[in-house]
Design a protein around this motif. Structure first.
Motif, mmCIF file in Angstrom:
data_model
loop_
_atom_site.group_PDB
_atom_site.id
_atom_site.type_symbol
_atom_site.label_atom_id
_atom_site.label_comp_id
_atom_site.label_asym_id
_atom_site.label_seq_id
_atom_site.Cartn_x
_atom_site.Cartn_y
_atom_site.Cartn_z
ATOM 1 N N ARG A 173 0.747 -1.133 0.091
ATOM 2 C CA ARG A 173 0.063 0.087 -0.091
ATOM 3 C C ARG A 173 0.798 1.229 -0.058
ATOM 4 O O ARG A 173 0.452 2.242 -0.385
ATOM 5 N N GLU A 174 2.043 1.162 0.394
ATOM 6 C CA GLU A 174 2.905 2.374 0.649
ATOM 7 C C GLU A 174 3.150 2.851 -0.737
ATOM 8 O O GLU A 174 3.248 4.398 -0.597
ATOM 9 N N LEU A 175 2.972 2.397 -1.816
ATOM 10 C CA LEU A 175 3.112 2.891 -2.933
ATOM 11 C C LEU A 175 2.300 3.768 -3.527
ATOM 12 O O LEU A 175 2.655 5.075 -3.640
ATOM 13 N N GLU A 176 0.939 3.549 -3.151
ATOM 14 C CA GLU A 176 -0.100 4.598 -3.634
ATOM 15 C C GLU A 176 -0.172 5.584 -2.452
ATOM 16 O O GLU A 176 -0.496 6.836 -2.909
ATOM 17 N N GLU A 177 0.205 5.268 -1.090
ATOM 18 C CA GLU A 177 -0.031 6.212 -0.230
ATOM 19 C C GLU A 177 1.277 7.452 -0.570
ATOM 20 O O GLU A 177 0.644 8.586 -0.326
ATOM 21 N N ALA A 178 2.163 6.999 -1.016
ATOM 22 C CA ALA A 178 3.125 8.008 -1.204
ATOM 23 C C ALA A 178 2.688 8.777 -2.457
ATOM 24 O O ALA A 178 2.766 10.170 -2.343
ATOM 25 N N ALA A 179 1.808 8.418 -3.337
ATOM 26 C CA ALA A 179 1.474 9.123 -4.348
ATOM 27 C C ALA A 179 0.392 9.903 -3.821
ATOM 28 O O ALA A 179 0.119 11.122 -4.247
ATOM 29 N N LEU A 180 -0.508 9.463 -2.833
ATOM 30 C CA LEU A 180 -1.797 10.346 -2.154
ATOM 31 C C LEU A 180 -1.093 11.374 -1.540
ATOM 32 O O LEU A 180 -1.671 12.590 -1.698
ATOM 33 N N ILE A 181 0.106 11.235 -0.813
ATOM 34 C CA ILE A 181 0.482 12.409 -0.207
ATOM 35 C C ILE A 181 1.078 13.272 -1.209
ATOM 36 O O ILE A 181 1.024 14.596 -0.815
ATOM 37 N N ASP A 182 1.599 12.994 -2.135
ATOM 38 C CA ASP A 182 1.919 13.947 -3.134
ATOM 39 C C ASP A 182 0.738 14.379 -3.826
ATOM 40 O O ASP A 182 1.069 15.394 -4.545
ATOM 41 N N GLY A 183 -0.428 14.474 -3.569
ATOM 42 C CA GLY A 183 -1.437 15.215 -3.992
ATOM 43 C C GLY A 183 -2.382 14.468 -5.143
ATOM 44 O O GLY A 183 -3.180 14.962 -5.566
ATOM 45 N N ALA A 184 -1.734 13.247 -5.482
ATOM 46 C CA ALA A 184 -2.711 12.492 -6.326
ATOM 47 C C ALA A 184 -4.109 12.176 -5.881
ATOM 48 O O ALA A 184 -4.146 11.851 -4.814
ATOM 49 N N SER A 185 -4.803 11.879 -6.957
ATOM 50 C CA SER A 185 -6.107 11.387 -6.333
ATOM 51 C C SER A 185 -6.240 9.758 -6.388
ATOM 52 O O SER A 185 -5.233 9.254 -6.779
ATOM 53 N N ARG A 186 -7.190 9.391 -5.645
ATOM 54 C CA ARG A 186 -7.034 7.809 -5.459
ATOM 55 C C ARG A 186 -6.893 7.353 -7.056
ATOM 56 O O ARG A 186 -6.395 6.250 -6.816
ATOM 57 N N LEU A 187 -8.046 7.660 -7.757
ATOM 58 C CA LEU A 187 -8.142 7.193 -8.981
ATOM 59 C C LEU A 187 -6.743 7.017 -9.963
ATOM 60 O O LEU A 187 -6.177 6.413 -10.382
ATOM 61 N N ARG A 188 -6.036 8.566 -9.731
ATOM 62 C CA ARG A 188 -4.726 8.557 -10.478
ATOM 63 C C ARG A 188 -3.674 7.591 -9.855
ATOM 64 O O ARG A 188 -2.752 7.095 -10.430
ATOM 65 N N ALA A 189 -3.762 7.538 -8.262
ATOM 66 C CA ALA A 189 -2.819 6.891 -7.868
ATOM 67 C C ALA A 189 -3.089 5.292 -8.111
ATOM 68 O O ALA A 189 -1.949 4.476 -8.527
ATOM 69 N N PHE A 190 -4.393 4.957 -8.333
ATOM 70 C CA PHE A 190 -4.383 3.610 -8.796
ATOM 71 C C PHE A 190 -3.959 3.373 -10.448
ATOM 72 O O PHE A 190 -3.185 2.375 -10.483
ATOM 73 N N GLY A 191 -4.394 4.346 -11.061
ATOM 74 C CA GLY A 191 -4.182 4.207 -12.566
ATOM 75 C C GLY A 191 -2.715 4.307 -12.963
ATOM 76 O O GLY A 191 -2.042 3.858 -13.736
ATOM 77 N N LEU A 192 -2.050 5.063 -12.413
ATOM 78 C CA LEU A 192 -0.741 5.367 -12.495
ATOM 79 C C LEU A 192 0.482 4.673 -11.642
ATOM 80 O O LEU A 192 1.451 4.511 -12.459
ATOM 81 N N VAL A 193 0.085 4.219 -10.546
ATOM 82 C CA VAL A 193 1.099 3.782 -9.841
ATOM 83 C C VAL A 193 0.890 2.168 -9.585
ATOM 84 O O VAL A 193 1.872 1.334 -9.977
ATOM 85 N N VAL A 194 -0.343 1.797 -9.369
ATOM 86 C CA VAL A 194 -0.528 0.178 -9.178
ATOM 87 C C VAL A 194 -0.909 -0.380 -10.415
ATOM 88 O O VAL A 194 -0.106 -1.511 -10.771
ATOM 89 N N LEU A 195 -1.793 0.112 -11.425
ATOM 90 C CA LEU A 195 -2.108 -0.697 -12.501
ATOM 91 C C LEU A 195 -0.684 -0.880 -13.316
ATOM 92 O O LEU A 195 -0.782 -2.115 -13.849
ATOM 93 N N PRO A 196 0.333 -0.156 -13.528
ATOM 94 C CA PRO A 196 1.346 -0.439 -14.417
ATOM 95 C C PRO A 196 2.114 -1.690 -13.869
ATOM 96 O O PRO A 196 2.518 -2.199 -14.313
ATOM 97 N N LEU A 197 1.851 -1.974 -12.498
ATOM 98 C CA LEU A 197 2.569 -2.886 -12.112
ATOM 99 C C LEU A 197 1.795 -4.331 -12.138
ATOM 100 O O LEU A 197 2.240 -5.390 -12.076
ATOM 101 N N ALA A 198 0.597 -4.203 -12.995
ATOM 102 C CA ALA A 198 -0.472 -5.352 -12.684
ATOM 103 C C ALA A 198 -0.101 -6.080 -14.232
ATOM 104 O O ALA A 198 -1.194 -7.105 -14.569
#
Lengths: 283, 302
Positions: A173-198
Motif C-alpha cells: 500500500r505504501e506505493l499508492e500512499e506516497a502518491a496520495l501524499i504527493d497530492g494525487a487523487s485515488r483514481l490517479r494513484a491506482f491508474g498511474l502507480v498500481v495498474l502499471p505493475l499489474a
C-alpha cells in the motif's frame, strides 16, 4: 557399505524410471481420444475407415486443405477472435477496478459483493439465457456478436476479479500512499502507480478469459443464428452434422480449432497448477 | 501505518480523503456490479416472472400462477431428466475424484519429467467441448467407431454406445469423468504437497504401512479440499449442457437429457418459455442447497 548404498541408489533410480514409464503409459491411454483425432486428421476418410494402425502410413494434408479452402473455418475463426478479444478487454477493465476495491477496502457491502461473486459463478447459465434472450431480442442484439461478448464478460468476471484482488494484495500500500501524499487523487494513484505493475495479472486474466470464451458453446449457439456470425465451437458443431461421414475433415477442423486453446494453455499451466481451488473458490 | 502519520500532519486534508474513500471503492465496483446485475440479477427476477406465465419467446403470456411448477412434475421427461442429472452428477463427481486422486498420488512421487506429465494430464480439461465431442465420437460411434472396429477384429458383436439408453448414459458420464478429473487432480495434488513429511515419518515409526498411512494421514488431510471439490463439481455437472448435448443431443429418446438440456429444449426448441423457466428455477433451487453447503464448508475452514 558402499556396495549397499550403490545398490540402494540404483534401486531408487530404477523405481523412478519405472514410475515414469507407468505414468507415461497412463497419460497416453487417457489422451487416446485426442491423439487418435490428431493422427486421423492427417489421413483421408477412406484410410481412417479401413486402416488397422493408429499411426498414419502415408500422412497427407488433404483434410486441412479441404477445411481451409472449402469451408468457412477461417471466417468462424475471425468471429471468435473478435468476440474473445472484446470480452477479454472488458473483463480486464471491469475486474481490475473491482479487484482493487476488494483488495484495498473493507466494508459490509464489499464483503457481500465478494460472497455474491461466488453465487454468480454457480448461477445456471440456462436460467440466465431465457430472460436475456428475450431482453436482447427486444434490443435487437440477438444475432450480433455483442450479445455474446456481454455474456462472456460477465461469466469471466468473478474469477478475474479474484485474480486481480490476489495480485493487488501483493503490492504494498505504501506505493499508492506516497502518491496520495504527493497530492494525487485515488483514481490517479491506482491508474498511474498500481495498474502499471499489474502486467502479470492482466496476462493471466486475459489468457483465462481467452480459454473460457474461445471454448464456449452454449451461449454462442443460442445467440448467433446466422452462419456468417458463428464462432469456432458453433462452426465445428455444425460440421459435426454436415460432415457426419467425412471423419477426416471433421477431425482436421477440430484439430485446427484446438491449436489456440493449447498454446494459451501452455502459457498458464503453472498458474493452474497452484491456484485451481485456491483462487477459484476462496473469496 | 504511514497514512496515519500523514493524516496527523494535515488533519483537514485527511478528513477530505476519508470522505472520498467512502465512495471511491463503490465507484470501482460500478462497472462490474452493473454487468452482473444485467446478466444475473435481471434474469433472476424476470425469469421468475416468466415461470409464472405461459408465454413464448415471441409473445408474453398470461399469468398462470404456479401452474408450470405443478405441470413439470407430471412430465415424464422432466422426471427422467432429474434422474439422469443425479446419475450424471454422482458418478461424474466420484469417478473424476477417484481418478484425480489416483493420478495426484502418482504425480506426487519423484520421477523424471514430472512437469511434462502434469501438463499431459490436464489436456482433457482445457479442450473445447466440441473438440471433446468430435474426438470421443470417433471412439464410441455406433458405425465405424474405433471401439466397435476393435471389437469387430476380435470377432465380437458391436456395442451401440450412443444409441441404446443405458450405454449412452454410461458413455456421457464417462466423458464427463474424462473432462473433469484433471481439475480434481491438480487441486488434490496441491493439497498433497502441503502435507508435512514428518507426519508420514511419525506414522511409519508407529508401524503404519503404506495403506495405513494413506488411510490415516493422507485421506484426512485431503478431506476438506475434497468436500469443496465434490460440491463444486456437482454444481458444474448439473449446469453442464455441452457434454450430453454435443455427444448425444439428449438422446436416444431423452435418455441423456439432464436439467440444463431439458430447460434448453423446452425454451428454445419447443418455445415454451414458462415451463422452461420453471425447470431452470427448480434446477437453481437444487443448486442453492449445494451452494449453501459450499459456503458452510468454506466458513468452517476460515
Amino acid at each position: 557399505m558402499t556396495y549397499n548404498r550403490d545398490r540402494n541408489k540404483r534401486r531408487k533410480q530404477l523405481r523412478r524410471w519405472g514410475l515414469f514409464a507407468a505414468t507415461l503409459a497412463i497419460a497416453l491411454v487417457i489422451n487416446l481420444p485426442v491423439i487418435t483425432m490428431i493422427l486421423n486428421s492427417f489421413r483421408t476418410t477412406e484410410e481412417i475407415l479401413t486402416s488397422s494402425t493408429i499411426v498414419p502410413t502415408n500422412p497427407s494434408l488433404v483434410n486441412y486443405n479441404y477445411v481451409s479452402l472449402n469451408t468457412s473455418f477461417w471466417s468462424y475463426f475471425a468471429n471468435s477472435i473478435f468476440v474473445v478479444g472484446s470480452a477479454t478487454l472488458l473483463v480486464i477493465m471491469a475486474a481490475a477496478l473491482a479487484g482493487y476495491a476488494l483488495s484495498r477496502f473493507r466494508s459490509r457491502v464489499i464483503t457481500i459483493y465478494s460472497r455474491g461473486l461466488l453465487l454468480v459463478q454457480m448461477f445456471p447459465l440456462v436460467l440466465a439465457l431465457i430472460p436475456l434472450f428475450i431482453l436482447l431480442r427486444n434490443l435487437k442484439l440477438v444475432n450480433t456478436p455483442y450479445s455474446v461478448i456481454l455474456l462472456y464478460t460477465v461469466v469471466g468476471l468473478p474469477f478475474a476479479t479474484w485474480m486481480f484482488k490476489a495480485f493487488f494484495d501483493g503490492i504494498p500500500r505504501e506505493l499508492e500512499e506516497a502518491a496520495l501524499i504527493d497530492g494525487a487523487s485515488r483514481l490517479r494513484a491506482f491508474g498511474l502507480v498500481v495498474l502499471p505493475l499489474a502486467g502479470p495479472a492482466m496476462a493471466a486474466v486475459s489468457i483465462f478469459t481467452f480459454l473460457f470464451s474461445y471454448n464456449e458453446y452454449l451461449v454462442a449457439t443460442i445467440f448467433l443464428r446466422s452462419k456468417d456470425l458463428y464462432t469456432i465451437p458453433v462452426g465445428i458443431a455444425s460440421f459435426m452434422q454436415q460432415f457426419e461421414t467425412d471423419w477426416g475433415s471433421l477431425m482436421a477442423a477440430a484439430t485446427m480449432a484446438m491449436v489456440p486453446t493449447f498454446v494459451m494453455f501452455l502459457f498458464v499451466q503453472k498458474y493452474m497448477m497452484y491456484g485451481a481451488v485456491g483462487s477459484g473458490v476462496k473469496g | 501505518m504511514s497514512s496515519r502519520t500523514a493524516s496527523q500532519q494535515t488533519p483537514d486534508r485527511s478528513a477530505r480523503k476519508k470522505r472520498r474513500t467512502v465512495w471511491f471503492p463503490y465507484l470501482l465496483l460500478i462497472p462490474s456490479a452493473a454487468l452482473i446485475a444485467l446478466v444475473n440479477l435481471y434474469p433472476f427476477a424476470v425469469g421468475f416472472l416468466y415461470s409464472l406465465e405461459d408465454g413464448t419467446l415471441i409473445q408474453e403470456g398470461s399469468f398462470v400462477g404456479l401452474q408450470n411448477y405443478l405441470d413439470v412434475w407430471s412430465k415424464a421427461d422432466f422426471i427422467g431428466a432429474i434422474w439422469f442429472t443425479a446419475i450424471f452428477a454422482f458418478f461424474g463427481v466420484f469417478g473424476s475424484w477417484a481418478v484425480g486422486m489416483g493420478l495426484a498420488m502418482l504425480l506426487n512421487q519423484e520421477m523424471p519429467a514430472r512437469g511434462f506429465m502434469r501438463v499431459a494430464f490436464i489436456v482433457p480439461w482445457i479442450l473445447p467441448s466440441v473438440v471433446v465431442a468430435v474426438s470421443w465420437r470417433w471412439i464410441i460411434n455406433d458405425q465405424n467407431g474405433l471401439l466397435n472396429m476393435v471389437l469387430g477384429w476380435a470377432g465380437l458383436d458391436p456395442v451401440y454406445l450412443l444409441s441404446t439408453g443405458p450405454f449412452a448414459r454410461f458413455s456421457v458420464t464417462l466423458v464427463k469423468v474424462w473432462r473433469s478429473f484433471p481439475f480434481m487432480m491438480i487441486s488434490l495434488l496441491a493439497a498433497l504437497q502441503t502435507i508435512s513429511h514428518d507426519l508420514y515419518e511419525a506414522a511409519s515409526i508407529d508401524g503404519a504401512g503404506r495403506w495405513q498411512s494413506f488411510r490415516f494421514v493422507t485421506l484426512p488431510h485431503l478431506l476438506p479440499v475434497s468436500v469443496v471439490l465434490w460440491i463444486l463439481m456437482t454444481i458444474w455437472s448439473v449446469n453442464d449442457f455441452d457434454t450430453p448435448w454435443l455427444l448425444t443431443g439428449g438422446g436416444p429418446s431423452n435418455a441423456t437429457e439432464n436439467l440444463s438440456v431439458i430447460a434448453f429444449k423446452y425454451t428454445f426448441q419447443r418455445n415454451d418459455v414458462g415451463v422452461g423457466a420453471a425447470m431452470a428455477f427448480v434446477t437453481l433451487v437444487i443448486l442453492m442447497i449445494f451452494s449453501v453447503l459450499l459456503l458452510r464448508a468454506q466458513g468452517d475452514e476460515d
